[in-house]
Scaffold this motif. Structure first.
Motif, PDB file in Angstrom:
ATOM      1  N   ALA A   1      45.144  42.988  36.375  1.00 55.40           N
ATOM      2  CA  ALA A   1      46.222  42.284  35.669  1.00 55.40           C
ATOM      3  C   ALA A   1      45.694  40.959  35.135  1.00 55.40           C
ATOM      4  O   ALA A   1      44.987  40.229  35.832  1.00 55.40           O
ATOM      5  CB  ALA A   1      47.394  42.035  36.603  1.00 55.40           C
TER       6      ALA A   1
ATOM      7  N   GLY B   1      44.152  41.046  40.490  1.00 61.66           N
ATOM      8  CA  GLY B   1      44.646  40.130  39.486  1.00 61.66           C
ATOM      9  C   GLY B   1      44.725  38.721  40.029  1.00 61.66           C
ATOM     10  O   GLY B   1      44.512  38.477  41.227  1.00 61.66           O
TER      11      GLY B   1
ATOM     12  N   LEU C   1      50.382  40.660  32.377  1.00 63.46           N
ATOM     13  CA  LEU C   1      51.595  40.558  33.181  1.00 63.46           C
ATOM     14  C   LEU C   1      51.866  39.105  33.553  1.00 63.46           C
ATOM     15  O   LEU C   1      50.951  38.376  33.942  1.00 63.46           O
ATOM     16  CB  LEU C   1      51.455  41.377  34.478  1.00 63.46           C
TER      17      LEU C   1
ATOM     18  N   LEU D   1      53.408  40.720  37.901  1.00 61.89           N
ATOM     19  CA  LEU D   1      52.170  41.120  38.577  1.00 61.89           C
ATOM     20  C   LEU D   1      52.452  41.432  40.042  1.00 61.89           C
ATOM     21  O   LEU D   1      51.993  42.443  40.582  1.00 61.89           O
ATOM     22  CB  LEU D   1      51.126  40.006  38.453  1.00 61.89           C
TER      23      LEU D   1
END
Length: 263
Positions: free
Chosen positions: A13, A54, A37, A42
């Motif tokens: 992400a 992420g 995101l 996320l």
């Protein structure tokens, strides 16, 4: 025995905020799938299995520790004001008892931090936190990221007070605040984690080496490239001992005041 290699089966992400941009210098050739995101999205996708790694909002990382771990000691932290995590208010922070506060739908960490600063530090009561209200409906607005930056110089009419959450956290605790950390799904193969870590380190190194170029690209209305570069330089992208102390203090306060659950 063959070892796993990064493929598009691994989903990362990307947070599309200016303060995260130094991490993504090499992501045009990323050896994995990428999804853009906002922080709260996320966290939701990580929880349901939609992403493997992420730059995860700290509040979500602490909540999902049973499934995610730190990929490396990298993240987004700062000591003091950052200019992009701001409460815009019709009255001073100390007078917000009973207020109706509009919280941006994008935040997962700053909403928890705000509750600590208002409810716990100041002992205010009766505050209602509602996501996504129009300014005309609210006594204060919590904004983060690029939206907060755009609003900082032109707040809605009547919102004459600005309250930088990072500055208030530092005044209260004497510690930096960690807004996000690089987290990876714990069940991924160790070889994959190692490859992800190496790629991320290389991408951040490239980003920090070209910070003026990144600042020029990220500059938006109301900001100059020099201001944007100064903004980016406020952040610690490699987390040091003081940052980790701040992270630990935040986790302790969230647990003590029952704020770790999904927000």
């Amino acid at each position: 025995m063959s070892h796993p290699r990064l493929t598009t089966a691994t989903i990362a992400a990307r947070i599309p905020y200016a303060n995260a941009a130094p991490f993504y210098a090499l992501w045009g050739d990323a050896p994995f799938a990428v999804r853009n995101l906002a922080p709260r999205e996320l966290g939701r996708e990580a929880e349901t299995g939609g992403v493997d790694l992420g730059l995860m909002a700290t509040g979500d990382f602490l909540r999902l520790r049973d499934r995610f771990e730190l990929l490396s000691l990298m993240g987004v932290a700062a000591r003091g004001p950052v200019q992009s995590v701001i409460l815009f208010s019709r009255r001073p922070a100390s007078a917000l008892g009973g207020a109706l506060i509009s919280v941006t739908p994008e935040t997962s960490t700053s909403s928890r931090l705000l509750k600590l600063l208002l409810n716990v530090r100041r002992g205010l009561t009766g505050i209602r936190y509602v996501r996504g209200l129009e300014p005309t409906q609210a006594d204060a607005l919590l904004l983060i990221g690029d939206q907060a930056m755009r609003t900082r110089n032109r707040p809605p009419e009547g919102f004459v007070n600005t309250f930088d959450l990072g500055a208030d956290w530092l005044e209260w605790t004497g510690l930096p605040f960690v807004y996000a950390v690089w987290a990876v799904r714990s069940t991924l193969e160790d070889t994959l984690k190692s490859e992800l870590r190496a790629f991320l380190e290389a991408s951040l190194a490239a980003g920090l080496a070209s910070l003026p170029v990144i600042a020029q690209r990220e500059t938006g209305p109301g900001w100059s490239p020099a201001e944007m570069e100064g903004y980016l330089r406020r952040f610690h992208y490699r987390l040091g001992p003081a940052d980790l102390q701040g992270l630990s203090r935040f986790e302790s306060l969230l647990g003590e005041h029952d704020l770790l659950a999904a927000d």
